[in-house]
Design a protein around this motif. Structure first.
Motif, PDB file in Angstrom:
ATOM      1  N   ALA A  78       0.802  -1.280  -0.065  1.00  0.00           N
ATOM      2  CA  ALA A  78       0.123   0.054  -0.226  1.00  0.00           C
ATOM      3  C   ALA A  78       1.022   1.263   0.097  1.00  0.00           C
ATOM      4  O   ALA A  78       0.531   2.004   0.930  1.00  0.00           O
ATOM      5  CB  ALA A  78      -0.899  -0.076   1.293  1.00  0.00           C
ATOM      6  N   MET A  81       3.181   3.964  -2.689  1.00  0.00           N
ATOM      7  CA  MET A  81       2.816   4.910  -3.717  1.00  0.00           C
ATOM      8  C   MET A  81       1.957   4.624  -4.973  1.00  0.00           C
ATOM      9  O   MET A  81       0.959   4.858  -5.497  1.00  0.00           O
ATOM     10  CB  MET A  81       3.794   5.898  -4.195  1.00  0.00           C
ATOM     11  N   ILE A 101      -3.235  -5.093   0.394  1.00  0.00           N
ATOM     12  CA  ILE A 101      -2.527  -5.665   1.740  1.00  0.00           C
ATOM     13  C   ILE A 101      -1.484  -4.611   1.889  1.00  0.00           C
ATOM     14  O   ILE A 101      -0.505  -4.790   1.045  1.00  0.00           O
ATOM     15  CB  ILE A 101      -2.384  -7.093   1.571  1.00  0.00           C
ATOM     16  N   GLU A 130       2.638  -1.660   6.424  1.00  0.00           N
ATOM     17  CA  GLU A 130       2.897  -0.677   7.126  1.00  0.00           C
ATOM     18  C   GLU A 130       1.546  -0.331   8.035  1.00  0.00           C
ATOM     19  O   GLU A 130       0.457  -0.488   7.365  1.00  0.00           O
ATOM     20  CB  GLU A 130       3.152   0.669   6.367  1.00  0.00           C
ATOM     21  N   ARG A 143       5.564   9.015   0.015  1.00  0.00           N
ATOM     22  CA  ARG A 143       6.900   8.927   0.725  1.00  0.00           C
ATOM     23  C   ARG A 143       7.802   9.905   0.139  1.00  0.00           C
ATOM     24  O   ARG A 143       9.007  10.058   1.230  1.00  0.00           O
ATOM     25  CB  ARG A 143       7.425   7.524  -0.058  1.00  0.00           C
ATOM     26  N   LEU A 164       8.797  12.514   3.024  1.00  0.00           N
ATOM     27  CA  LEU A 164       9.081  12.045   4.256  1.00  0.00           C
ATOM     28  C   LEU A 164      10.223  13.005   5.169  1.00  0.00           C
ATOM     29  O   LEU A 164       9.950  13.313   6.430  1.00  0.00           O
ATOM     30  CB  LEU A 164       9.635  10.620   4.348  1.00  0.00           C
ATOM     31  N   ARG A 224       1.370  -8.582   6.328  1.00  0.00           N
ATOM     32  CA  ARG A 224       2.189  -8.791   5.524  1.00  0.00           C
ATOM     33  C   ARG A 224       2.092 -10.203   4.777  1.00  0.00           C
ATOM     34  O   ARG A 224       1.397 -11.014   5.418  1.00  0.00           O
ATOM     35  CB  ARG A 224       3.616  -8.879   6.068  1.00  0.00           C
ATOM     36  N   GLY A 282       7.481  -2.174  -3.664  1.00  0.00           N
ATOM     37  CA  GLY A 282       8.390  -1.275  -3.262  1.00  0.00           C
ATOM     38  C   GLY A 282      10.030  -1.788  -3.212  1.00  0.00           C
ATOM     39  O   GLY A 282      10.501  -2.658  -4.042  1.00  0.00           O
ATOM     40  N   SER A 283      10.645  -1.083  -2.386  1.00  0.00           N
ATOM     41  CA  SER A 283      12.303  -1.237  -2.085  1.00  0.00           C
ATOM     42  C   SER A 283      12.664  -1.363  -0.883  1.00  0.00           C
ATOM     43  O   SER A 283      11.900  -0.801  -0.052  1.00  0.00           O
ATOM     44  CB  SER A 283      12.948  -0.798  -3.131  1.00  0.00           C
ATOM     45  N   LEU A 326       9.084 -12.187  -2.635  1.00  0.00           N
ATOM     46  CA  LEU A 326       8.024 -13.177  -2.624  1.00  0.00           C
ATOM     47  C   LEU A 326       7.987 -13.406  -4.152  1.00  0.00           C
ATOM     48  O   LEU A 326       7.428 -14.919  -4.408  1.00  0.00           O
ATOM     49  CB  LEU A 326       6.647 -11.969  -2.436  1.00  0.00           C
ATOM     50  N   GLY A 352       5.964  -0.238 -10.022  1.00  0.00           N
ATOM     51  CA  GLY A 352       6.651   0.648  -9.089  1.00  0.00           C
ATOM     52  C   GLY A 352       8.171   0.000  -8.897  1.00  0.00           C
ATOM     53  O   GLY A 352       8.763  -0.544  -9.888  1.00  0.00           O
ATOM     54  N   GLY A 403      13.068   3.071  -9.582  1.00  0.00           N
ATOM     55  CA  GLY A 403      13.348   3.754  -8.284  1.00  0.00           C
ATOM     56  C   GLY A 403      12.897   5.166  -8.019  1.00  0.00           C
ATOM     57  O   GLY A 403      13.273   5.930  -7.114  1.00  0.00           O
ATOM     58  N   LEU A 404      11.696   5.545  -8.802  1.00  0.00           N
ATOM     59  CA  LEU A 404      11.315   6.819  -8.796  1.00  0.00           C
ATOM     60  C   LEU A 404       9.815   6.930  -8.711  1.00  0.00           C
ATOM     61  O   LEU A 404       8.855   6.070  -9.257  1.00  0.00           O
ATOM     62  CB  LEU A 404      11.889   7.709  -9.850  1.00  0.00           C
ATOM     63  N   ALA A 405       9.271   7.801  -7.915  1.00  0.00           N
ATOM     64  CA  ALA A 405       7.781   8.180  -7.710  1.00  0.00           C
ATOM     65  C   ALA A 405       7.245   8.282  -9.110  1.00  0.00           C
ATOM     66  O   ALA A 405       6.143   7.709  -9.361  1.00  0.00           O
ATOM     67  CB  ALA A 405       7.545   9.173  -6.714  1.00  0.00           C
ATOM     68  N   ALA A 439       6.399   4.893 -10.640  1.00  0.00           N
ATOM     69  CA  ALA A 439       5.714   4.156 -10.056  1.00  0.00           C
ATOM     70  C   ALA A 439       4.152   4.381 -10.163  1.00  0.00           C
ATOM     71  O   ALA A 439       3.223   3.766 -10.353  1.00  0.00           O
ATOM     72  CB  ALA A 439       6.128   4.324  -8.329  1.00  0.00           C
ATOM     73  N   ARG A 482      13.249  16.055  -8.703  1.00  0.00           N
ATOM     74  CA  ARG A 482      13.175  17.511  -8.096  1.00  0.00           C
ATOM     75  C   ARG A 482      13.532  17.644  -6.506  1.00  0.00           C
ATOM     76  O   ARG A 482      13.026  16.905  -5.851  1.00  0.00           O
ATOM     77  CB  ARG A 482      11.848  18.237  -8.273  1.00  0.00           C
TER      78      ARG A 482
HETATM   79  C1  LIG Z   1      12.830   9.669   2.106  1.00  0.00           C
HETATM   80  C2  LIG Z   1      12.664   9.204   0.309  1.00  0.00           C
HETATM   81  C3  LIG Z   1      12.427  10.405  -0.302  1.00  0.00           C
HETATM   82  C4  LIG Z   1      12.519  10.115  -1.888  1.00  0.00           C
HETATM   83  N1  LIG Z   1      12.318  11.417  -2.723  1.00  0.00           N
HETATM   84  C5  LIG Z   1      11.922  11.064  -3.742  1.00  0.00           C
HETATM   85  C6  LIG Z   1      11.865  11.923  -4.913  1.00  0.00           C
HETATM   86  O1  LIG Z   1      12.224  13.010  -4.592  1.00  0.00           O
HETATM   87  N2  LIG Z   1      11.610  11.696  -6.291  1.00  0.00           N
HETATM   88  C7  LIG Z   1      11.195  10.537  -6.480  1.00  0.00           C
HETATM   89  O2  LIG Z   1      10.716  10.419  -7.667  1.00  0.00           O
HETATM   90  N3  LIG Z   1      11.406   9.510  -5.556  1.00  0.00           N
HETATM   91  C8  LIG Z   1      11.808   9.634  -4.529  1.00  0.00           C
HETATM   92  N4  LIG Z   1      11.695   8.761  -3.479  1.00  0.00           N
HETATM   93  C9  LIG Z   1      11.416   7.307  -4.176  1.00  0.00           C
HETATM   94  C10 LIG Z   1       9.980   7.098  -4.141  1.00  0.00           C
HETATM   95  O3  LIG Z   1       9.389   7.145  -2.735  1.00  0.00           O
HETATM   96  C11 LIG Z   1       9.600   5.610  -4.295  1.00  0.00           C
HETATM   97  O4  LIG Z   1      10.072   5.370  -5.796  1.00  0.00           O
HETATM   98  C12 LIG Z   1       8.021   5.105  -4.394  1.00  0.00           C
HETATM   99  O5  LIG Z   1       7.666   5.203  -3.137  1.00  0.00           O
HETATM  100  C13 LIG Z   1       7.861   3.854  -5.143  1.00  0.00           C
HETATM  101  O6  LIG Z   1       6.368   3.600  -4.818  1.00  0.00           O
HETATM  102  P1  LIG Z   1       6.067   1.863  -4.544  1.00  0.00           P
HETATM  103  O7  LIG Z   1       4.558   1.857  -4.397  1.00  0.00           O
HETATM  104  O8  LIG Z   1       6.600   1.153  -5.674  1.00  0.00           O
HETATM  105  O9  LIG Z   1       7.052   1.607  -3.348  1.00  0.00           O
HETATM  106  P2  LIG Z   1       6.663   1.945  -1.812  1.00  0.00           P
HETATM  107  O10 LIG Z   1       6.148   3.435  -1.817  1.00  0.00           O
HETATM  108  O11 LIG Z   1       8.055   1.743  -1.171  1.00  0.00           O
HETATM  109  O12 LIG Z   1       5.696   1.048  -1.200  1.00  0.00           O
HETATM  110  C14 LIG Z   1       5.723  -0.337  -1.091  1.00  0.00           C
HETATM  111  C15 LIG Z   1       4.843  -0.804  -0.084  1.00  0.00           C
HETATM  112  O13 LIG Z   1       4.689  -2.303  -0.086  1.00  0.00           O
HETATM  113  C16 LIG Z   1       4.706  -2.862   1.264  1.00  0.00           C
HETATM  114  N5  LIG Z   1       5.142  -4.032   1.030  1.00  0.00           N
HETATM  115  C17 LIG Z   1       6.247  -4.632   0.744  1.00  0.00           C
HETATM  116  N6  LIG Z   1       6.118  -6.132   0.763  1.00  0.00           N
HETATM  117  C18 LIG Z   1       5.007  -6.491   1.410  1.00  0.00           C
HETATM  118  C19 LIG Z   1       4.284  -7.469   1.771  1.00  0.00           C
HETATM  119  N7  LIG Z   1       4.969  -8.816   1.434  1.00  0.00           N
HETATM  120  N8  LIG Z   1       3.019  -7.297   2.351  1.00  0.00           N
HETATM  121  C20 LIG Z   1       2.509  -6.570   2.418  1.00  0.00           C
HETATM  122  N9  LIG Z   1       2.864  -5.303   2.361  1.00  0.00           N
HETATM  123  C21 LIG Z   1       4.117  -5.162   1.915  1.00  0.00           C
HETATM  124  C22 LIG Z   1       5.970  -1.791   1.866  1.00  0.00           C
HETATM  125  O14 LIG Z   1       5.628  -1.885   3.290  1.00  0.00           O
HETATM  126  C23 LIG Z   1       5.404  -0.443   1.527  1.00  0.00           C
HETATM  127  O15 LIG Z   1       4.433   0.372   2.229  1.00  0.00           O
HETATM  128  C24 LIG Z   1      12.041   8.865  -2.156  1.00  0.00           C
HETATM  129  C25 LIG Z   1      12.101   7.814  -1.152  1.00  0.00           C
HETATM  130  C26 LIG Z   1      12.255   7.738  -0.040  1.00  0.00           C
HETATM  131  C27 LIG Z   1      12.356   6.896   1.080  1.00  0.00           C
END
Ligand SMILES: Cc1cc2nc3c(=O)[nH]c(=O)nc-3n(C[C@H](O)[C@H](O)[C@H](O)COP(=O)(O)OP(=O)(O)OC[C@H]3O[C@@H](n4cnc5c(N)ncnc54)[C@H](O)[C@@H]3O)c2cc1C
Length: 412
Positions: A16, A18, A33, A36, A43, A46, A71, A100-101, A244, A273, A284-286, A289, A315
């Protein structure tokens, strides 16, 4: 503990963050699911929470129905169901991995899977709140890693009054996005905020107190020098969470391999993502994703859609706590935007405009008739047009002077 198999949900999303939250807002009736405990949040913001500028509720994403604090521990592809750590078993018709990562834990002496007290990763809202609770004015903090994450963390900690040292192994800060000149400006700006920056500085280990609950007291560098530390932040990069998928036998390389419909090697399972690898790239960027989640939402809603890669913009805003003038005129906030590949290759044209007095710097790289990348510092007036030109991958007008690219309207 629940053990029964629940009714089949058409789409089940693991994660859950971004991407997962975005998908939930666009595909009706999905089951999300999330491990967190918090409701989904942005994110990218943060560091603003760490700096105390925003409270956590300000960075919340639009509400989505999420099973929080749960989880997924296994995917059963034969029965098409997922098994959770609370004992529940959830059947799916389509499964989406949005996991995510994870932060990379560097191989440091004194660091194992149980982090010593005072050592903090910087990935989740809980990490951020724990760090915020530990910071007080004058506390000695060492940030290991000088990428986007480390720079953001160092700035936020300095804003909280910590005495911050940033240890970067590479030659300059934010090597993925910046050239040496732009990185030098960023460094001077951080230094003006009170951050001590060390580049080409390899950390070898952590020195901790003895006993059952060791706490960090210093960071040891490769040359044996010790930086005193009550707080250490690990900002050494991230690694896609693919465990997984791997255990379920899906095709995994750097990330979970997906095609243009974000489909994995199992046609009933998708990935989006930070955990996904498309055409050899893990972004690895929002921005990537969210774009992937939007394309997948169309696919799952029965519309034809195809993902062709993301041209995401990075940015960063570094705000000074006071408007005190600092070296190079870099008073107040510093805005930075980077896109594409700003490291020139042989044959590229590089157009650069630097104004040290006003703390402004712009550089763009032109490859053939296209914009390949660029970095803008200070005055971001041109960023919208430049970013759009790059994102659309349109040829540049043949009769345009390249210098116009750096004027405020991007030459258009
Ligand atoms: C401090 C910080 C600053 C950032 N700044 C930038 C920025 O300026 N620009 C930019 O482009 N990107 C930035 N990023 C990167 C950006 O946040 C990520 O690219 C983005 O969050 C990816 O989204 P996602 O949904 O793939 O992963 P995430 O947002 O990490 O979400 C993944 C979620 O899956 C959950 N999860 C994992 N495995 C399981 C499981 N087995 N069961 C249940 N839940 C699970 C995790 O707990 C997490 O909540 C930053 C990241 C951080 C940490």
């Amino acid at each position: 503990m629940r053990t029964q198999t629940e009714n089949a949900a058409r789409v089940v999303v693991i994660g859950a963050g971004m991407a997962g939250a975005r998908l939930a807002s666009r595909v009706p009736g999905v089951t999300v699911i999330g491990e967190e405990e918090h409701a989904p949040y942005n994110r990218v913001l943060l560091a603003e929470v760490l700096a105390g500028r925003y409270e956590p509720d300000v960075i919340a994403l639009p509400p989505a129905e999420v099973r929080r604090g749960v989880r997924v521990v296994r995917i059963d592809r034969v029965e098409r169901q997922v098994l959770c750590d609370d004992g529940s078993v959830i059947a799916y018709e389509r499964l989406v991995l949005a996991t995510g990562s994870n932060p990379v834990l560097p191989p440091l002496r004194g660091l194992n899977h149980r982090l010593p007290d005072g050592v903090h990763p910087f990935r989740t809202l809980d990490d951020c709140l724990a760090l915020r609770a530990a910071v007080r004015p004058g506390v000695r903090a060492v940030v290991i890693g000088g990428g986007l994450l480390g720079v953001s963390a160092a700035r936020a900690l300095a804003e909280c009054g910590a005495q911050v040292v940033l240890a970067q192994q590479g030659e300059h800060l934010m090597e993925r996005q910046l050239d040496a000149e732009a990185a030098g400006m960023l460094r001077r700006h951080l230094e003006a905020l009170g951050v001590e920056v060390h580049t080409e500085c390899r950390v070898r280990g952590l020195r901790c107190t003895d006993g059952d609950a060791p706490a960090v007291r210093a960071v040891e560098l490769a040359d044996g020098y010790e930086l005193e530390a009550e707080i250490t932040v690990l900002a050494c990069g991230v690694r896609p969470r693919t465990g997984l998928a791997q255990a379920a036998g899906l095709d995994v390389r750097k990330g979970i391999v997906v095609d243009d419909e974000l489909r994995t090697s199992d046609p009933y399972i998708h990935a989006v993502g930070d955990c996904a690898e498309h055409d050899g790239t893990v972004y690895g960027l929002a921005g990537a994703a969210l774009e992937q989640a939007d394309v997948l939402a169309d696919v799952l809603n029965g519309r034809s859609a195809s993902y062709g890669g993301t041209r995401a913009l990075t940015r960063l805003t570094l705000r000074s706590p006071s408007a005190a003038p600092v070296a190079d005129g870099a008073a107040g906030s510093l805005d930075l935007a980077a896109f594409g590949d700003s490291r020139p290759m042989p044959g590229d044209d590089v157009i650069r405009l630097a104004d040290a007095t006003r703390g402004a710097y712009r550089t763009v790289v032109v490859r053939g008739d296209r914009l390949a990348g660029g970095v803008l510092f200070g005055d971001l007036a041109a960023v919208g047009t430049l970013a759009r030109t790059w994102q659309d991958d349109e040829p540049l007008p043949a009769d345009m002077s390249l210098l116009h690219l750096l004027t405020n309207d991007g030459g258009f």
